[in-house]
Design a protein around this motif. Structure first.
Motif, mmCIF file in Angstrom:
data_model
loop_
_atom_site.group_PDB
_atom_site.id
_atom_site.type_symbol
_atom_site.label_atom_id
_atom_site.label_comp_id
_atom_site.label_asym_id
_atom_site.label_seq_id
_atom_site.Cartn_x
_atom_site.Cartn_y
_atom_site.Cartn_z
ATOM 1 N N TYR A 192 41.611 15.553 69.830
ATOM 2 C CA TYR A 192 43.115 16.031 69.433
ATOM 3 C C TYR A 192 43.221 17.466 70.168
ATOM 4 O O TYR A 192 42.358 17.803 69.829
ATOM 5 C CB TYR A 192 43.884 15.641 68.252
ATOM 6 N N MET A 193 44.451 18.158 70.016
ATOM 7 C CA MET A 193 44.778 19.962 70.282
ATOM 8 C C MET A 193 44.410 20.379 68.909
ATOM 9 O O MET A 193 44.094 20.559 67.767
ATOM 10 C CB MET A 193 45.925 19.222 70.280
ATOM 11 N N ASN A 194 44.070 21.355 69.193
ATOM 12 C CA ASN A 194 43.605 22.460 68.242
ATOM 13 C C ASN A 194 44.612 22.813 68.180
ATOM 14 O O ASN A 194 45.722 23.359 68.495
ATOM 15 C CB ASN A 194 42.310 23.455 68.649
ATOM 16 N N PRO A 195 44.667 23.408 66.376
ATOM 17 C CA PRO A 195 46.024 23.817 65.561
ATOM 18 C C PRO A 195 46.291 25.212 66.053
ATOM 19 O O PRO A 195 47.734 25.550 66.731
ATOM 20 C CB PRO A 195 45.544 23.897 64.135
ATOM 21 N N THR A 196 45.176 26.090 66.868
ATOM 22 C CA THR A 196 45.522 27.365 67.311
ATOM 23 C C THR A 196 46.160 27.607 68.997
ATOM 24 O O THR A 196 46.889 27.637 69.122
ATOM 25 C CB THR A 196 44.434 28.108 67.924
ATOM 26 N N SER A 197 45.881 26.398 69.388
ATOM 27 C CA SER A 197 45.869 25.633 71.335
ATOM 28 C C SER A 197 47.944 25.862 70.502
ATOM 29 O O SER A 197 48.384 26.309 71.163
ATOM 30 C CB SER A 197 45.577 24.494 71.745
ATOM 31 N N VAL A 198 48.144 24.760 69.547
ATOM 32 C CA VAL A 198 49.406 24.331 69.273
ATOM 33 C C VAL A 198 50.198 26.208 68.688
ATOM 34 O O VAL A 198 50.961 25.988 69.419
ATOM 35 C CB VAL A 198 49.314 23.115 68.179
ATOM 36 N N ALA A 199 49.675 26.707 67.869
ATOM 37 C CA ALA A 199 49.923 27.619 67.390
ATOM 38 C C ALA A 199 50.498 28.273 68.619
ATOM 39 O O ALA A 199 51.830 29.662 68.830
ATOM 40 C CB ALA A 199 49.187 28.534 66.598
ATOM 41 N N LYS A 200 49.757 28.722 69.430
ATOM 42 C CA LYS A 200 49.947 29.542 71.128
ATOM 43 C C LYS A 200 51.740 28.818 71.704
ATOM 44 O O LYS A 200 52.221 30.232 72.112
ATOM 45 C CB LYS A 200 48.224 29.510 72.066
#
Length: 226
Positions: A192-200
């Motif tokens: 799944y998506m990494n939280p950092t990727s979602v944050a960016k």
């Protein structure tokens, strides 16, 4: 441009990563959540101001917002990220306590914060509200009836908020992120998506040209096809 930002649900997952990302970009951030120790750790790492608050309690929601605006000296951006699901269960098994808890966190608290934000942003004729919803609001998953109902409710509220806010220079975005590998889930999901990727991705919305409003955005990890 440096902005005054309030982020809810900042003690873990997407919210924690988002606070890190926004502080790294030089924004003035107030982060809130229920876990005081996690907030202390976040503040130690980023230097951001934190406020411990239980968003299931109306007085906590309102006093937290007032304290955040007082510290920031106003408000440019509200990011409603906090959310919770007590458990997955069939409709005949959910309890009234579970229903009310999910309503309070997933729908009532962000609605109140949007209301209060409008009171601050309308006079200044500018601002941005980002409501982190979920792709669950676009589906009908068995055993997730209450969580889905609240997220769909927030999606509807956010759509009307956009129409009422935009004539006053306030941008409103409804975000529908797909599967993200956070402690929101019982097991790790590295696909799944990494939280950092979602944050960016969320932080990028603050950098869009002034003549663009992103009303809705759905994004998922490559393993999810719908």
């Amino acid at each position: 441009m440096k902005k005054k930002i309030l982020v809810t649900g900042a003690t873990s997952g997407i919210g924690y990563a988002l606070a890190l990302e926004l502080c790294e970009k030089g924004h003035d951030v107030v982060a809130t959540g229920r876990n005081a120790q996690k907030l202390y750790e976040l503040s130690s790492v980023t230097g951001c101001h934190t406020i411990a608050a239980d968003l299931s309690i109306v007085d906590d929601v309102l006093s937290m917002f007032e304290s955040a605006c007082s510290h920031l000296g106003g408000l440019d951006v509200l990011i409603n990220n906090a959310g919770m699901i007590s458990r997955k269960c069939s409709i005949e098994d959910f309890t009234l306590e579970e229903y009310e808890a999910q309503y309070a966190i997933n729908l009532r608290a962000p609605s109140l914060l949007c209301r209060e934000s409008l009171k601050v942003m309308k006079p200044q004729q500018q601002g941005q509200i980002i409501n982190v919803i979920s792709t669950v609001a676009k589906r009908a998953n068995a055993t997730m009836s209450i969580y889905t109902a609240m997220k769909q409710g927030l999606a509807g509220f956010s759509a009307i908020l956009m129409k009422e806010a935009q004539p006053h220079g306030i941008k409103v975005t409804s975000l529908f992120p797909g599967g993200t590998d956070t402690n929101f889930r019982e097991a790790e999901r590295p696909e799944y998506m990494n939280p950092t990727s979602v944050a960016k991705t969320i932080a990028h919305l603050l950098e869009l040209p002034a003549d663009i409003v992103m009303h809705e955005m759905t994004f998922r990890p490559p393993v999810e096809l719908e």
